[in-house]
Design a protein around this motif. Sequence first.
Motif, PDB file in Angstrom:
ATOM      1  N   LYS A 696       0.056   8.713  -1.867  1.00  0.00           N
ATOM      2  CA  LYS A 696       0.817   8.052  -2.924  1.00  0.00           C
ATOM      3  C   LYS A 696       1.136   6.613  -2.550  1.00  0.00           C
ATOM      4  O   LYS A 696       0.988   5.706  -3.366  1.00  0.00           O
ATOM      5  CB  LYS A 696       2.107   8.830  -3.196  1.00  0.00           C
ATOM      6  CG  LYS A 696       1.875  10.200  -3.787  1.00  0.00           C
ATOM      7  CD  LYS A 696       1.420  10.142  -5.224  1.00  0.00           C
ATOM      8  CE  LYS A 696       2.535   9.735  -6.148  1.00  0.00           C
ATOM      9  NZ  LYS A 696       2.118   9.785  -7.576  1.00  0.00           N
ATOM     10  N   SER A 699      -2.048   4.517  -2.670  1.00  0.00           N
ATOM     11  CA  SER A 699      -2.530   4.188  -4.012  1.00  0.00           C
ATOM     12  C   SER A 699      -1.751   3.040  -4.645  1.00  0.00           C
ATOM     13  O   SER A 699      -2.234   2.415  -5.586  1.00  0.00           O
ATOM     14  CB  SER A 699      -2.440   5.425  -4.908  1.00  0.00           C
ATOM     15  OG  SER A 699      -1.095   5.844  -5.052  1.00  0.00           O
ATOM     16  N   SER A 849      -9.075   2.283 -11.457  1.00  0.00           N
ATOM     17  CA  SER A 849      -9.356   3.523 -12.171  1.00  0.00           C
ATOM     18  C   SER A 849     -10.345   4.406 -11.434  1.00  0.00           C
ATOM     19  O   SER A 849     -10.430   5.601 -11.703  1.00  0.00           O
ATOM     20  CB  SER A 849      -9.912   3.190 -13.564  1.00  0.00           C
ATOM     21  OG  SER A 849     -11.133   2.465 -13.446  1.00  0.00           O
ATOM     22  N   ARG A 851     -10.225   5.215  -8.340  1.00  0.00           N
ATOM     23  CA  ARG A 851      -9.618   5.853  -7.176  1.00  0.00           C
ATOM     24  C   ARG A 851      -9.393   7.341  -7.430  1.00  0.00           C
ATOM     25  O   ARG A 851      -9.039   7.746  -8.531  1.00  0.00           O
ATOM     26  CB  ARG A 851      -8.286   5.201  -6.832  1.00  0.00           C
ATOM     27  CG  ARG A 851      -8.425   3.741  -6.453  1.00  0.00           C
ATOM     28  CD  ARG A 851      -7.103   3.201  -5.987  1.00  0.00           C
ATOM     29  NE  ARG A 851      -7.228   1.837  -5.499  1.00  0.00           N
ATOM     30  CZ  ARG A 851      -6.297   1.224  -4.820  1.00  0.00           C
ATOM     31  NH1 ARG A 851      -5.180   1.842  -4.545  1.00  0.00           N
ATOM     32  NH2 ARG A 851      -6.467  -0.009  -4.398  1.00  0.00           N
ATOM     33  N   SER A 853      -7.476  10.838  -7.487  1.00  0.00           N
ATOM     34  CA  SER A 853      -6.066  11.161  -7.683  1.00  0.00           C
ATOM     35  C   SER A 853      -5.498  11.824  -6.435  1.00  0.00           C
ATOM     36  O   SER A 853      -6.212  12.465  -5.671  1.00  0.00           O
ATOM     37  CB  SER A 853      -5.909  12.083  -8.890  1.00  0.00           C
ATOM     38  OG  SER A 853      -6.640  13.277  -8.688  1.00  0.00           O
ATOM     39  N   CYS A 854      -4.203  11.650  -6.243  1.00  0.00           N
ATOM     40  CA  CYS A 854      -3.534  12.211  -5.070  1.00  0.00           C
ATOM     41  C   CYS A 854      -3.044  13.618  -5.376  1.00  0.00           C
ATOM     42  O   CYS A 854      -2.751  13.961  -6.516  1.00  0.00           O
ATOM     43  CB  CYS A 854      -2.349  11.335  -4.662  1.00  0.00           C
ATOM     44  SG  CYS A 854      -2.815   9.668  -4.140  1.00  0.00           S
TER      45      CYS A 854
END
Length: 1350
Positions: A696, A699, A849, A851, A853-854
Motif C-alpha cells: 500500500k 503504491s 493504472s 500496477r 492491486s495490493c
Amino acid sequence: MAAQMAFGRECDLRGISRYLVVYVLFYFVLVTHASPAKACEKNCLSGKCINGSCVCDRGWVGDQCQHCQGRFKLTEPSGYLTDGPINYKYKTKCTWLIEGYPNAVLRLRFNHFATECSWDHMYVYDGDSIYAPLVAVFSGLIVPEIRGNETVPEVETTSGYALLHFFSDAAYNLTGFEIFYSINSCPNNCSGHGKCTPGNSAASRVYCECDKYWKGEACDIPYCRNNCGSPDHGYCDLTGEKLCVCNDSWQGPDCSLTVPSTESFWVLPSVKPFGTSLARASHMAVVQEKVMWVVGGYTFNYSSFQMILNYNLESGIWNTVPINSGPVPRYGHSLAACQDDIYMFGGKLEAGWENVTDELWVFNVPNRTWQRRNPVVGPPAQAQIYAVEGHSAHCVPLDSGETIMLVIFGYSPIYSYISNVQEYNLRSNMWLVPETKGAIPQGGYGHSSTYDSGSGSIYVHGGYKALPANKYGLVDDLYRYDVNTRTWFILRESGFPRYLHSAVLLSGTLLVFGGNTHNDTSLSNGAKCFSADFLAYDIACDEWTLLPKPDLHRDVNRFGHSAVVSNGSMYVFGGFSSVLLNDVLVYRPPSCQAFLAEEGCVKAGPGVRCIWSRGRCLPWEVRMANGITMDEWCYRFSDCASCTANTKGCQWCDDKKCISAFSNCTSVSVPTGGSSNFTECPVRNEQVCSKLANCKSCSLNLNCQWDQNHSQCHALPGNEGWSQVGDACLRINSSRESYDNAQHYCKNLNGNIASLTTSKQVDFVLEELKKLQQQDKRLSPWVGLRKINVSYWGWEDMSPFTNSSLRWLPGEPSDSGFCAYLEEPQVSGLRANPCTATAHGLICNPNQSTRPSCKKPCSLHTNCANCTSQAMECMWCGSVQRCVDSTAYVISFPYGQCLEWQTGDCCPPLQHNCSGLRTCSQCLEQPECGWCGDPTSTGKGLCMEGSFRGPMKRLAKQGHQGPSHDMSLEPGICPKDKGYEWAFIQCPACQCNGHSTCVNGSVCEQCRNLTTGPNCETCMPGYHGDPTNGGKCQACKCNGHASVCQVLTGKCFCTTKGIKGDQCQLCDSENRYLGNPLRGTCYYNLLIDYQFTFSLIQEDDNHYTAINFMASPEQNLEMSINASNNFNLNITWSVGSTAGTISGEEVPIVSKTNIKEYRDSFSCEKFTFRSNPNITFYVYVSNFSWPIKIQIAFSQHGGIMDLVQFFVTFFSCFLSLLLVAAVVWKIKQTCWASRRREVIFTVCFSHCSIFHININNFISRASHTIFFILQGAPKPVAMEPCSGGKAAVLTVLMRLPSGPSGLPPPGQSGLIVASALIDVSQQKPSDFKDKSLAIKNRKALPPAHQGTCV
C-alpha cells in the motif's frame, strides 16, 4: 520284591524330579519372554518406566516426560513450578493454579527465567482464571542488572489464588523457568535486612520488621546512609519518610555532593500517594510550568484507569484529573505542548478492535477540557493523514512565524512503517505531508525524538523498523531533522539498537535511557527485553558514550516509559519490566557551573558538554561540529542524498562514490554540506522505494512498484532520468515529435504524457527548462492537454482544465484539433499547436493504472480463516480477535497482549468464545475455557468460559472497561445439584462422547450410534459425521460407487477411475470419460489403433479398484490388455452408445478372473459391423489392487483394399510428391545462385584488398624514388555504384613496380588503370546524426536489394 518295589519308586522319583526340572525351566522361559524386565534407555523425569518406555504423569509429555503440557493444581503452602529440567518445547501451553485460602497473599519468586523475548510469555493472574486481574507478564532473560544485586523479581497476589499460564511459539526454545511460590510469607524474605513477624491474629498477614537504616515493605530500601553527613551536610528525618534532608549547599541521596556538583546521581523518590492506578506504559508526558502531565498509556486493567495525571516536580505529589468527556484510553500516541494546550495525536485505542486512530485531540490545561480537531488535508490530492502508533510529535515555531506540530514516523496497519514527516499548522488547521530533502531516512515504531529550540532541529534515535532483505528489527540510527529547511541529516549510530526507550537533551548532550534491546532472536546475543542502559550522545563531537547504569537499591530496567526535562534534571516515569511501573526516576547530571577551572570545564563529561567563556564554565549550545571526516566514514553512503546530508562533510563524485570532502575527487557532482536545491542531487528511486515497507505504501509512490514474490518495493524499470516531484514522477526528453509520436514515446516508458496539475510540478519543469536553455537547448515540450472541441480544453482523461498555475498565452486559436505545449521559460505559459505539428520536447509520467492491486491489509481481516489465508503474511491472535501483519507482530503486542497466535489452520474453531470446542481435551487446551459435563457421565458436555470455581458469563461492556473485567461467576450455568460436573484442571475420566458408558472408570464399554474409536470419537467405515460430544453419523451417499467416504465431510472415495464428485455423481469428461454414474458407470473413450497406458500409482489413486473402457470400431477388431497386477475382466457389446445406463442392453462376450493379460479378436462376420455401424464394445477391469499400471489397445483391419481406391490414393500421393520436389528444386536453384554471387563478391573484394595493401607497402618502401607524393589515402579516379547501393566498381591509377634504377622500362609510362569491386553498405555520410535512442522511426525504409555487378 521289596527291592524291585524300591527300585520302581526310585525310578518314579527320578522321573518326577526330571519332569519338575523341565517344568521349572520351561516356566522361567515363559516368564522371561512374557514379562521382560526391560529398562528405559533414559530416565523418566515425570513418569514411570513401563516396558522400556516412559508413561508420563498427567500434564507432562516427551520421551522422558521432560516437558510440561497441560494444567496443574498446586495446594501446598509452598513449592516450585517449572517447565521441565531442560529447554521447553515448541508450542508449549502450560497452566498452573495455586490455591491458598481466601484473601491469602501468594508470593511468586522468579529464581530463573529465560524465554524468547516478545514471543514466549508467562502470564500471572490474581485469581483462578485468566479473567482475573493480570498482574505480570514475564518474557525474555531476567537476571540481576548489577553484580552483587540480589534483587529477584517477585510478584504477589491477594485473592487467595494465582493462575500462571505459559505459552511458547514454534520458533526458539530456551531454558525456561523455575518459580518458587509461598502462601502468607514475607516479601523477598525481608531482603536479609529484617525479620518476618506474624500479625496479631491468625487471619492477619505477616510483615517485615526492618533493621535500622532500611525501610520498605521488603526492607530493601536503604535510607540515611552515612547519617546524611550530619551535622555539616544534612540530617536524617526519622519522623517522616526516613530520608536525608540536605543543607542548602549539599545534595544527593546521602548529602555527599555539593551544589552545584561535578558528579551526577540518580534518585528514586517514593510515590505519593501510592497507587497501582498510576502504573502504565507507552504513555506520553510533557512539562508545563514544573508540572509533568501524563496522558494515556497501556495498563493491564482499565477499570480504575485515569486518562490524565499530573505530577508536581517540586513536591513529588501525584494528582488525578477527572474529565467528564474526552478521548477513550489509548497508548502509543504522541503528545506535544504548545502554550496552554496539549496536542494528542494517533495511537492505538483500547476500546473495540484496538484500532490505530488518526484522531487529533487538544487538552486545554487551564480549563481541563478536551476538544476534537478535524484538520483540513492540504495538497497534493494524494495526501492524507496517516493513522499511526509508536510515533513522536513536537510543537515547533518556524522562521516564518507559524507554529506547527511535527509528527515523526510511526507504524500504520495499512501502510506499514512510515518514513514520512507530517505537519499540522496550528493556526490554519492544515495537515500536510511535505516532501523532505537531504538524506533518505527509514521510519519506524518506538523511536525517541527530542527537539532543540536553539538549532531548530529534531534528533531521532532507534526504533523498530523495516530492514533490508525483507527483515525487521531494532536499529541504532540517529537522524537530525532541520525543521525550517525540511532536511534530514545522518549522524553517528549509537551501536546499541533499541526501541520504546526515552531521550532528552541536556547541556548539549542527548541522554538515552532504557528500552527494549532484544533484536530478533536469530540476531540477538543475549540482549534483554528490559534494559537499563544509559547512553549519552555528544552533539559537538558526534560521539556516543555508554554511561554507568543507575546505582540504586533495585533494578530499574524498563521500556515504554517517558522522560522529560525540568530545572536541568531528567524525570523518568513508568514503563514496563514484566510488571507495570509507577515509579519516578530522577537523574541530575553534572553542572557546568561547578567547574571552576578552564581545564576541568573543557574536559567535563561524559554526559555533559561545557565551554569556557569569559572566565565561567557554561553549558554548550547546540551548533554544527567542526572536524575532518575520514573516507571510511563516507564510504558507507551508497546514494547521493545520504552522502551529502550527513554531518561528516562528505562529497558525492560522478563515479558514484562517496568520499571525504577533504579528499580528491576527479569530478565533484555535489559538494560538501548537501544540496540546498533538491534538483542538484537527484533522488535515487531505488533508495526511496526500498524504504517503503508494504504494497500500500509502495503504491502511493508513482515511481515505485511492489514485488509480490519477494515482498519488496522496487523502483520502476528504466527509472533513470525520472524525477520525484511531490507525489508525481516526471521525465523530460528533448525529442522533436508530433503529439501522437510523443504519446507513443511515453508508452515505451510505461507512462503517459504528463499533465502538470500542481504548481510544484510546473515550477520544477520550468526550472529544468531554464537549465537546458543555459546549455543551448531550447525546449517547448508537449503536456497532456488538448483541445476537445471549439470551446473546451481538457486533460487527456477528459477532466476539465482548471488549474490556475497553468495559464494560456493570449492569441491562442479557438479551433479544435490543437494540443498544448509549454512555451519557453521566460514566458511561462501554454501555447496551442496542431496535434500533427512537431514540438521540441515532451514530458512523461509513469502509468499508474498498470500496477497490480495490493492485497487486503491484515488489519482489515476480522476472522481467523480470512487472516491466515494469505500464507505467512498475516497472524491471527484469537485472544484479542485481531489480525496483524507478521512483520509487525512484536510491536502490535509489545506487552504480551496476545496469549496465542496462528498463521495456518484455524482449528480448533475458537472464534469468539469457547463454545466452538466439542471435546473436553480441546476445551482445556485454551486457558480461558472450562468443561461442563452432563449428568450422563458419558463424556458429553459443553465448553464455556470459566474459572476454577465454575463457569463465567460475559457482561455487557460499560464505559471503557477492558476485556479482563467483563466476566462474572455464574455457577447456575453448570448446576452441580443437577448432576453436572465442572472440570477446569483435568477432564472427567469417562470420555466416550455420549455414545457409551465406561467400565473401570475410563474405558468405553461399547460404542453405539455407528461410532468407533477408543473414545467413540469417529464414525464407522461407510459413515460420516462428527460424533464428538454426541454428534451423529450418517451413511455415505456415493450412488453405489464407493463404500467409504471422508469421515467429517462425507466426500466419497470413488472406486472406479473416471467417476468423480462428492457423491460419485459425475464423469470426468475433461479426461474423455463418458457415461452416467447415477444410472450406470463411466467409461474411458478409447481411440482405435492407439495404445493407452493408465498408471494408478499416486497416493490419490489408492481407492480405485476398477476402470472401464469403451470403443466403437467399424470393422474387424483386435483387442489386447495387460496389467502389473491381477485383475478381473468382463467384455460386452451393444448396439448404440447408451449401454451402461439401462441394464439388459449389453451382450456379454468375455469373463475372466485373476488374470494379468488377455488378447482376442472380433470378426466382421460375427458382429456384422457394416450392417450395425453403431456397435460399441465395453471393457470392465475390476478387482485389482493399488498401485497398478494398465495397458490397453484396440486395432482394426479390413480385407483386400479396393483397387480403384488404391490407385486413386497412389497417384494422388505421387503427384503431390512431384509437386513438392519441383518447389524444393526451384528454391534450391535460387539459393545456389544467390550464394554463388556472394562468393564471387567476397573473392573479388578480398583480392582487391590484398592488391591495395601490397601496393601501399611497395609505395611506402620506394617513397624516396617516387616522382610525386600522395597526401593521405589514394583517391579514386571513378566509382560506379551497382544496383541496390551496397557495392561499387572503384577505378584508381597505380604505379607499376620498377627495377633497381627506380625508372620504368623503356617505352612504358609506369602507370596503369586498376579496377576493384568494393563494399559500400557500411559507410555513412559524414554529416549523419543519430536520432534519439529512446524511440524508433515508425516509417518503413524502402526495400533494399542485394547489390549485383555483372
